[in-house]
Design a protein around this motif. Structure first.
Motif, PDB file in Angstrom:
ATOM      1  N   GLU A 259       0.837  -1.201   0.000  1.00 55.87           N
ATOM      2  CA  GLU A 259       0.000   0.000   0.000  1.00 55.87           C
ATOM      3  C   GLU A 259       0.878   1.261   0.000  1.00 55.87           C
ATOM      4  O   GLU A 259       1.975   1.283   0.562  1.00 55.87           O
ATOM      5  N   PHE A 260       0.357   2.317  -0.642  1.00 59.13           N
ATOM      6  CA  PHE A 260       1.059   3.601  -0.656  1.00 59.13           C
ATOM      7  C   PHE A 260       0.072   4.717  -0.349  1.00 59.13           C
ATOM      8  O   PHE A 260      -1.032   4.763  -0.891  1.00 59.13           O
ATOM      9  N   PHE A 261       0.486   5.614   0.546  1.00 57.01           N
ATOM     10  CA  PHE A 261      -0.308   6.789   0.897  1.00 57.01           C
ATOM     11  C   PHE A 261       0.555   8.024   0.651  1.00 57.01           C
ATOM     12  O   PHE A 261       1.616   8.179   1.262  1.00 57.01           O
TER      13      PHE A 261
ATOM     14  N   LYS B 217       0.543   4.619 -14.090  1.00 58.39           N
ATOM     15  CA  LYS B 217      -0.183   3.456 -13.559  1.00 58.39           C
ATOM     16  C   LYS B 217       0.165   3.184 -12.098  1.00 58.39           C
ATOM     17  O   LYS B 217      -0.613   2.533 -11.365  1.00 58.39           O
ATOM     18  N   ASN B 218       1.316   3.652 -11.641  1.00 58.63           N
ATOM     19  CA  ASN B 218       1.713   3.426 -10.245  1.00 58.63           C
ATOM     20  C   ASN B 218       0.791   4.131  -9.256  1.00 58.63           C
ATOM     21  O   ASN B 218       0.734   3.759  -8.081  1.00 58.63           O
ATOM     22  N   ALA B 219       0.085   5.159  -9.721  1.00 60.52           N
ATOM     23  CA  ALA B 219      -0.779   5.930  -8.828  1.00 60.52           C
ATOM     24  C   ALA B 219      -2.047   5.176  -8.440  1.00 60.52           C
ATOM     25  O   ALA B 219      -2.691   5.521  -7.434  1.00 60.52           O
ATOM     26  N   GLU B 220      -2.414   4.174  -9.211  1.00 61.99           N
ATOM     27  CA  GLU B 220      -3.679   3.467  -8.961  1.00 61.99           C
ATOM     28  C   GLU B 220      -3.741   2.946  -7.525  1.00 61.99           C
ATOM     29  O   GLU B 220      -2.827   2.289  -7.040  1.00 61.99           O
ATOM     30  N   GLY B 221      -4.828   3.284  -6.836  1.00 65.41           N
ATOM     31  CA  GLY B 221      -5.028   2.830  -5.464  1.00 65.41           C
ATOM     32  C   GLY B 221      -4.439   3.731  -4.401  1.00 65.41           C
ATOM     33  O   GLY B 221      -4.646   3.508  -3.206  1.00 65.41           O
ATOM     34  N   THR B 222      -3.707   4.777  -4.823  1.00 63.08           N
ATOM     35  CA  THR B 222      -3.123   5.718  -3.865  1.00 63.08           C
ATOM     36  C   THR B 222      -4.222   6.477  -3.128  1.00 63.08           C
ATOM     37  O   THR B 222      -5.184   6.946  -3.742  1.00 63.08           O
ATOM     38  N   ILE B 223      -4.081   6.599  -1.819  1.00 62.60           N
ATOM     39  CA  ILE B 223      -5.070   7.301  -0.994  1.00 62.60           C
ATOM     40  C   ILE B 223      -4.428   8.540  -0.382  1.00 62.60           C
ATOM     41  O   ILE B 223      -3.305   8.488   0.128  1.00 62.60           O
ATOM     42  N   ILE B 224      -5.149   9.671  -0.445  1.00 64.54           N
ATOM     43  CA  ILE B 224      -4.679  10.913   0.171  1.00 64.54           C
ATOM     44  C   ILE B 224      -5.826  11.561   0.939  1.00 64.54           C
ATOM     45  O   ILE B 224      -6.997  11.217   0.755  1.00 64.54           O
ATOM     46  N   THR B 225      -5.481  12.506   1.811  1.00 59.30           N
ATOM     47  CA  THR B 225      -6.504  13.333   2.447  1.00 59.30           C
ATOM     48  C   THR B 225      -6.721  14.567   1.584  1.00 59.30           C
ATOM     49  O   THR B 225      -5.800  15.084   0.956  1.00 59.30           O
ATOM     50  N   GLY B 226      -7.949  15.036   1.525  1.00 56.93           N
ATOM     51  CA  GLY B 226      -8.291  16.214   0.744  1.00 56.93           C
ATOM     52  C   GLY B 226      -9.449  16.944   1.384  1.00 56.93           C
ATOM     53  O   GLY B 226      -9.849  16.638   2.522  1.00 56.93           O
ATOM     54  N   SER B 227     -10.008  17.904   0.649  1.00 53.94           N
ATOM     55  CA  SER B 227     -11.129  18.668   1.191  1.00 53.94           C
ATOM     56  C   SER B 227     -12.285  18.804   0.207  1.00 53.94           C
ATOM     57  O   SER B 227     -13.293  19.422   0.527  1.00 53.94           O
ATOM     58  N   PHE B 228     -12.140  18.217  -0.998  1.00 52.70           N
ATOM     59  CA  PHE B 228     -13.162  18.442  -2.017  1.00 52.70           C
ATOM     60  C   PHE B 228     -13.128  17.331  -3.046  1.00 52.70           C
ATOM     61  O   PHE B 228     -12.056  16.828  -3.409  1.00 52.70           O
ATOM     62  N   SER B 229     -14.305  16.953  -3.515  1.00 55.45           N
ATOM     63  CA  SER B 229     -14.426  16.005  -4.613  1.00 55.45           C
ATOM     64  C   SER B 229     -15.442  16.533  -5.610  1.00 55.45           C
ATOM     65  O   SER B 229     -16.624  16.700  -5.276  1.00 55.45           O
ATOM     66  N   ALA B 230     -15.005  16.820  -6.819  1.00 55.23           N
ATOM     67  CA  ALA B 230     -15.896  17.374  -7.845  1.00 55.23           C
ATOM     68  C   ALA B 230     -17.029  16.413  -8.172  1.00 55.23           C
ATOM     69  O   ALA B 230     -18.138  16.835  -8.481  1.00 55.23           O
ATOM     70  N   THR B 231     -16.755  15.119  -8.112  1.00 48.35           N
ATOM     71  CA  THR B 231     -17.783  14.131  -8.452  1.00 48.35           C
ATOM     72  C   THR B 231     -18.572  13.667  -7.233  1.00 48.35           C
ATOM     73  O   THR B 231     -19.624  13.046  -7.382  1.00 48.35           O
ATOM     74  N   GLY B 232     -18.082  13.991  -6.037  1.00 46.57           N
ATOM     75  CA  GLY B 232     -18.749  13.503  -4.822  1.00 46.57           C
ATOM     76  C   GLY B 232     -19.513  14.552  -4.050  1.00 46.57           C
ATOM     77  O   GLY B 232     -20.340  14.212  -3.202  1.00 46.57           O
ATOM     78  N   THR B 233     -19.276  15.847  -4.336  1.00 48.81           N
ATOM     79  CA  THR B 233     -19.933  16.889  -3.549  1.00 48.81           C
ATOM     80  C   THR B 233     -21.450  16.863  -3.740  1.00 48.81           C
ATOM     81  O   THR B 233     -21.946  16.674  -4.855  1.00 48.81           O
TER      82      THR B 233
END
Length: 392
Positions: free
Chosen positions: A262-264, A278-294
């Motif tokens: 796992e990579f964070f 392709k290495n980014a797939e599955g990477t998890i970060i903290t954020g404050s906004f999601s254009a598709t989720g708001t």
């Protein structure tokens, strides 16, 4: 007049010319290239912008400018602030502390500027804050998550979620995925402070930090610190840094060192996604906004307007830049389009429109001068894009 006297005069002229040229090169003349450029017209008031148009953080400057320019368009379409047009005066600092400190007096002396936003990096922003504080000019560090950022004085504010909150959320998700980790972090005040918050929370959650190391911001080969990070046999590797170095850490681990766990880490930027591939797939970060989720209606309108103007969805950096201008315009409209009005607005208004997190409105904690009620969210890379993480 003697030859020596003439020579001294020529030397003085050349020296002054050289200093002026140097000041211009580091951005003291401003970079008024926004869609609503700076103006000294009495019918226009301006917001000064410290940002990295060039240099290693130019990707962030581009995203910020898109958010700023769209917000200015909206404010002026809605009538401006108390009958005045709102403009922007851009100053390219490369997000370098020395340049921020050098540019700050020029901005403070410009009476058309009623507030300042920026810079990208907290250490760079903090270098300019004392000058603005002394001038009674609000410094709105919209991207500055260092919890000590507002310590300079009562004119220094930020709506950004603090790293104490971000790293608590980061450690919580890491603890759900891993019991033994390796951590690397960027070697600056922001990175060291963020790591301390992460470490404290991770240890509370029972996570073993088997290996830790810092790295310099301009590093190009991180193998010497990532080999032992891999050899510690962690369940996950955590990087606390910026986008470009996050991609460097990830690519080194995956492509050179064969790490498959796992990579964070990284940040929600096209630059990170393009560099990591392709290495980014599955990477998890903290954020404050999601254009598709708001789910917030005004945030959804912002996404629609942004996509219509730029042909893509906005991310965390674009929305925080957009909101910064909306916040300051809100304060100016209610309490006055002056330096004093901006300060009073931040002190008294309790319904700033919130585009981040769950939307709604927010107010400032008057002791910390940080936003009271903006919560972080988690983002994950799926099919080459960051989307809101739902915990599956």
């Amino acid at each position: 007049m003697s030859l020596k006297s003439n020579a001294r005069k020529v030397l003085v002229v050349l020296t002054v010319a050289g200093l002026l040229s140097g000041l211009s090169a580091c951005g003291l003349n401003g970079d008024n290239s926004g869609s609503a450029t700076g103006s000294n017209d009495s019918d226009t008031v301006n917001i000064g912008v410290l940002y990295p148009k060039t240099g290693q953080y130019a990707e962030y400057g581009k995203m910020f400018q898109q958010g700023f320019d769209l917000a200015i368009e909206k404010v002026n379409e809605d009538g401006g602030v108390q009958g005045k047009k709102l403009g922007l005066k851009y100053y390219d600092t490369q997000s370098d502390a020395k340049q921020d400190a050098s540019i700050a007096p020029k901005i403070a002396a410009d009476k058309s500027i009623i507030a300042v936003v920026g810079d990208y990096a907290s250490p760079a922003s903090a270098a300019a804050s004392p000058t603005f504080q002394q001038a009674g000019l609000v410094h709105y560090g919209f991207n500055n998550s260092a919890p000590t950022f507002t310590d300079t004085g009562d004119h220094v504010w930020t709506p950004q979620i603090g790293q104490d909150v971000y790293q608590t959320a980061n450690a919580d998700i890491v603890a759900k995925k891993a019991k033994k980790i390796s951590v690397v972090y960027i070697e600056n005040d922001w990175g060291k402070q963020a790591y301390e918050y992460f470490k404290e929370e991770a240890e509370k959650k029972g996570v073993e930090i088997a290996y830790e190391s810092s790295y310099l911001p301009d590093s190009t080969d991180l193998s010497p610190i990532l080999i032992p990070a891999r050899d510690a046999k962690p369940d996950a590797v955590v990087d606390i840094g910026y986008g470009p170095d996050g991609a460097l850490v990830l690519n080194t681990l995956r492509d050179k060192l064969g790490y498959t766990g796992e990579f964070f880490g990284g940040q929600e930027t096209d630059e990170f996604l393009n560099l990591a591939g392709k290495n980014a797939e599955g990477t998890i970060i903290t954020g404050s906004f999601s254009a598709t989720g708001t789910k917030d209606e005004k945030a959804q309108r912002f996404v629609k307007d942004f996509k219509a103007k730029y042909g893509k969805n906005p991310g965390n950096f674009e929305v925080t830049a957009y909101q910064a201008i909306i916040d300051l315009a809100h304060a100016a409209s209610k309490e006055g389009a002056t330096r004093e009005g901006i300060q009073k607005g931040l002190q008294t208004i309790t319904d700033f429109p919130l585009y981040q997190g769950n939307g709604g409105t927010f107010k400032f904690n008057q002791k910390t001068r940080r936003a009271d009620n903006i919560d972080p969210i988690l983002l994950i890379v799926k099919d080459g894009k960051f989307v809101q993480y739902d915990g599956e």
